[in-house]
Design an enzyme around this catalytic site. Structure first.
Site, PDB file in Angstrom:
ATOM      1  N   GLN A  63       0.806  -1.226   0.000  1.00  0.00           N
ATOM      2  CA  GLN A  63       0.000   0.000   0.000  1.00  0.00           C
ATOM      3  C   GLN A  63       0.839   1.277   0.000  1.00  0.00           C
ATOM      4  O   GLN A  63       0.543   2.238  -0.720  1.00  0.00           O
ATOM      5  CB  GLN A  63      -0.948   0.005   1.188  1.00  0.00           C
ATOM      6  CG  GLN A  63      -1.989   1.094   1.124  1.00  0.00           C
ATOM      7  CD  GLN A  63      -3.024   0.999   2.237  1.00  0.00           C
ATOM      8  OE1 GLN A  63      -3.775   1.920   2.449  1.00  0.00           O
ATOM      9  NE2 GLN A  63      -3.070  -0.093   2.954  1.00  0.00           N
TER      10      GLN A  63
ATOM     11  N   SER B  30      -3.781   4.946  12.106  1.00  0.00           N
ATOM     12  CA  SER B  30      -4.429   4.033  11.161  1.00  0.00           C
ATOM     13  C   SER B  30      -3.943   4.364   9.760  1.00  0.00           C
ATOM     14  O   SER B  30      -3.915   5.535   9.367  1.00  0.00           O
ATOM     15  CB  SER B  30      -5.956   4.157  11.252  1.00  0.00           C
ATOM     16  OG  SER B  30      -6.564   3.166  10.443  1.00  0.00           O
ATOM     17  N   GLU B  31      -3.555   3.336   9.008  1.00  0.00           N
ATOM     18  CA  GLU B  31      -2.869   3.534   7.733  1.00  0.00           C
ATOM     19  C   GLU B  31      -3.667   4.378   6.741  1.00  0.00           C
ATOM     20  O   GLU B  31      -3.097   5.020   5.864  1.00  0.00           O
ATOM     21  CB  GLU B  31      -2.537   2.179   7.091  1.00  0.00           C
ATOM     22  CG  GLU B  31      -3.791   1.403   6.657  1.00  0.00           C
ATOM     23  CD  GLU B  31      -3.490   0.000   6.166  1.00  0.00           C
ATOM     24  OE1 GLU B  31      -2.405  -0.520   6.448  1.00  0.00           O
ATOM     25  OE2 GLU B  31      -4.369  -0.584   5.508  1.00  0.00           O
ATOM     26  N   ASN B  32      -4.996   4.366   6.876  1.00  0.00           N
ATOM     27  CA  ASN B  32      -5.816   5.104   5.912  1.00  0.00           C
ATOM     28  C   ASN B  32      -5.855   6.604   6.187  1.00  0.00           C
ATOM     29  O   ASN B  32      -6.575   7.331   5.520  1.00  0.00           O
ATOM     30  CB  ASN B  32      -7.239   4.520   5.838  1.00  0.00           C
ATOM     31  CG  ASN B  32      -7.903   4.389   7.191  1.00  0.00           C
ATOM     32  OD1 ASN B  32      -7.275   4.013   8.172  1.00  0.00           O
ATOM     33  ND2 ASN B  32      -9.176   4.716   7.256  1.00  0.00           N
TER      34      ASN B  32
ATOM     35  N   SER C 207       0.584   9.182   5.301  1.00  0.00           N
ATOM     36  CA  SER C 207       0.397   8.139   6.313  1.00  0.00           C
ATOM     37  C   SER C 207       1.508   7.097   6.216  1.00  0.00           C
ATOM     38  O   SER C 207       2.072   6.677   7.232  1.00  0.00           O
ATOM     39  CB  SER C 207      -0.966   7.475   6.114  1.00  0.00           C
ATOM     40  OG  SER C 207      -1.215   6.550   7.135  1.00  0.00           O
TER      41      SER C 207
END
Lengths: 222, 216, 222, 216
Positions: free
Chosen positions: A103, B49-51, B92
């Site tokens: 990601q 949180s990665e998002n 992030s």
């Protein structure tokens, strides 16, 4: 006067040709340009490459494009989610190509394209199957993988508010991939909840400056 | 031979006891998320949180008004605490990869004697692989703790000389918290120091379900 | 409770050792941590490497560090400004080392360090004297230069407001290098105009999230 | 031989006439900045400043209240127009390098027949070199126009077969606007097409002060 607003979703995606690469913002169900995706489904360009963190869930979002058979390839970090049945079906019958990208590398490859860089070395993925076939290098004693910039013909994005110049702000965690995709696409198309007057957005708090944005459409309230 | 094993919540609580005050922490999907419920009172931990969230708060109560855009990495609804903020995915992961998180707590299928981590792919080729942010956390967090059961359901060790599942990262795990004990990986000696054996678990029994040498 | 505020400038920079590398925010006279720099001058660590876009003007800012003879080397894009007399004097007598870096490469090298990347290929500087001795590569028919990440032991920064966790916002063009330097330094020290209560800053508009910030000091009002 | 030459403001006005409506433009330090004063009425141009501003407005009037932090790349006080915004240097140069600016207008010491640009360093080794954002604009803007006098004060051509001063970038200049004319660089043929010769400047006279072949 500069005004990047378009009258409707259909017009804003009508020129996406067969074979186009299309980034689609969002993470899970948050920040997904559902209305723009529906408009693409209606227009029906084929052989698309979709670049998105997930592959949709149920019958909406990226799933809809998959269901309609418009997508040849997905570039993605997490294609497996609750209800990602359309992707799983296509994958299991080898009816779709998957390029799996960590990601952070996915986001950083987009940033490299948007920032005019030719590539970067990242420790992410070094020594794993996702570095297979890639150039690697030891830097300061640590293994790194060379990753290339990732651009797209179009980005379909979702934001909270836009002014006529395409300056954007987002809502909470719906920001996610939308700003970086805006920088990496030759044509960035955004659906927004609200059109606001020029000068309304706080110049200290604009997240995507309008120069990254090509077309804006107001989403109809449900 | 049946060993006395900690419950999931007991495991999470044991790990939570080791999170320092003021730490920036990313909790992986699954069992690690539960750790947040067990951090001792008086300790302030800021969850990433990665998002694109720093300062993830509790889940909204059933029936409580909440923002549908505000979800965590597991795609579950959450809230933001006072002092939290939002950012995009590129920033992030700059935080994650750049060594700005004090700790990542990850689940795992397997951990090797040199701290290799396998937690993203099985051998099932028909099921789509998914990696998400696991590889970035493995290389980027200052410290990586793994929280997992000591063995698979059929009793196969998950702590192994070498992982046979696809790797997430190499030489990245510092500690492993299981339902039988706590283990500090000794990368140089391809072994682990036993920090703690839980009540009723003998050194011999523990070694017998572990795929590499344990040092008490 | 987490509180990153320090009581005074002197304490916040007291541990900067001889030989340290120190990033200093600002562009021209905007966004410069004047008070922190004064505190460093008073503490007097020697043989510093200063990384900053400019080299100061007159007797304040980076110029003061140069005048005090504390700096062995400057990494910089634009050392020549109106009134940059201290730098010019040292440069002309070979009393200081200069590493000249294109401004975008300077910022991007900091970002690479802050984002955990091992380096990047940029077209900037290709075919010029500033690429001499550097690895180059043709990518998609275009020349690129490989640039390495640039980290520092300390960053001295200036911001407008901070909350106790070190979340920062800036004022207009005083933002410049401050946010990216915050990510690239092992210890980021910030002087701010105001301390505000936790929860006061808009979570959508925080520019530097507190996890990048180690120490904050309120600047006395003139 | 004395040629009729445009004034600085006339040169700036000639270039300004070619800036399209709605363009995102970076104006270099020095003569290029003046271009903003000459953009024809009714055309909306958004000016970028490398230090982190999109939508740079007019200079504050003498005596007018202004924000001392709000300066442009030349370090002069400016204002922000409605619709403008701020960002940090890393993002600012991502815009510049990433091809998001329609046009950069730069000053120059020399431009070569293949569009090489020299505008950052002289041969004076005692004077500190300074590059700033020039190299990023040279490679990154979609189009690069140069605004400069046709010759140095002593009459030496600044349009040359090959630059002898240190380069800012290679093959990056599209057009050159001087006090004698407007020139489209033809990189493939190492020459320039004359778009315009200003009044009273003969083709012969123009060629005689130009270091490479001009094509009318």
């Amino acid at each position: 006067m500069i005004d990047k607003f378009w009258p409707d979703m259909a017009a804003a995606v009508a020129d996406i040709p067969d074979g186009a690469s299309v980034m689609i913002g969002g993470f899970g169900s948050s920040g997904i340009p559902f209305a723009l995706i529906d408009a693409v489904c209606a227009a029906g360009p084929r052989h698309l490459t979709v670049i998105s963190n997930n592959t949709g869930s149920g019958e909406t979002g990226v799933s809809a494009l998959l269901r309609e058979g418009l997508v040849d390839k997905v570039v993605c970090s997490y294609p497996r989610s609750r209800g990602s049945v359309w992707f799983e079906r296509l994958y299991q019958t080898n009816a779709i190509e998957l390029e799996l990208v960590p990601q952070g590398t996915l986001a950083e490859r987009m940033r490299a394209a948007g920032a005019g860089l030719g590539g970067f070395f990242t420790p992410t993925g070094y020594g794993t199957a996702l570095a297979d076939g890639k150039e690697t290098r030891m830097i300061d004693g640590r293994g790194h993988v060379l990753e290339s910039p990732l651009a797209a013909d179009y980005a379909l994005l979702s934001a909270y508010k836009a002014d006529p110049w395409g300056n954007l702000v987002y809502n909470t965690a719906a920001r996610n991939f939308n700003p970086v995709m805006a920088t990496a696409a030759r044509c960035a198309v955004v659906e927004v909840g609200d059109r606001v007057a020029l000068g309304t957005l706080d110049p200290e708090a604009v997240v995507s400056p309008g120069l990254f944005i090509d077309r804006v459409v107001v989403r109809e309230q449900p | 031979m049946s060993l006395p094993r900690l419950t999931t919540h007991e495991m999470a609580a044991r790990l939570a006891a080791d999170i320092p005050d003021g730490a920036y922490v990313n909790l992986g999907i699954g069992m690690p998320v539960i750790v947040a419920n067990h951090v001792p009172a008086g300790r302030q931990v800021i969850y990433h949180s990665e998002n694109g969230i720093l300062g993830v708060g509790r889940s909204p109560e059933p029936g409580e008004d909440h923002d549908p855009d505000l979800i965590n990495a597991a795609k579950d609804p959450v809230t933001l605490i006072e002092g939290g903020c939002y950012f995009d995915t590129a920033e992030s992961f700059a935080m994650m990869r750049g060594g700005h998180l004090d700790l990542a707590v990850l689940g795992a299928f397997q951990v090797s004697a040199t701290g290799d981590l396998a937690n993203w792919a099985t051998h099932d080729a028909t099921y789509p692989p998914a990696v998400g942010g696991a590889m970035d956390l493995a290389v980027g967090a200052r410290t990586v703790y793994v929280l997992m059961r000591h063995t698979t359901k059929d009793g196969t060790p998950k702590l192994l000389e070498t992982c046979d599942l696809p790797l997430t990262g190499t030489a990245c795990v510092s500690r492993v918290y299981t339902d039988l004990g706590v283990f500090e990986i000794d990368r140089d000696n391809a072994s682990a120091h036993v920090i703690e054996r839980f009540a009723g678990v003998s050194a011999h029994a523990l070694q017998s379900v572990t795929g590499f040498k344990l040092v008490e």
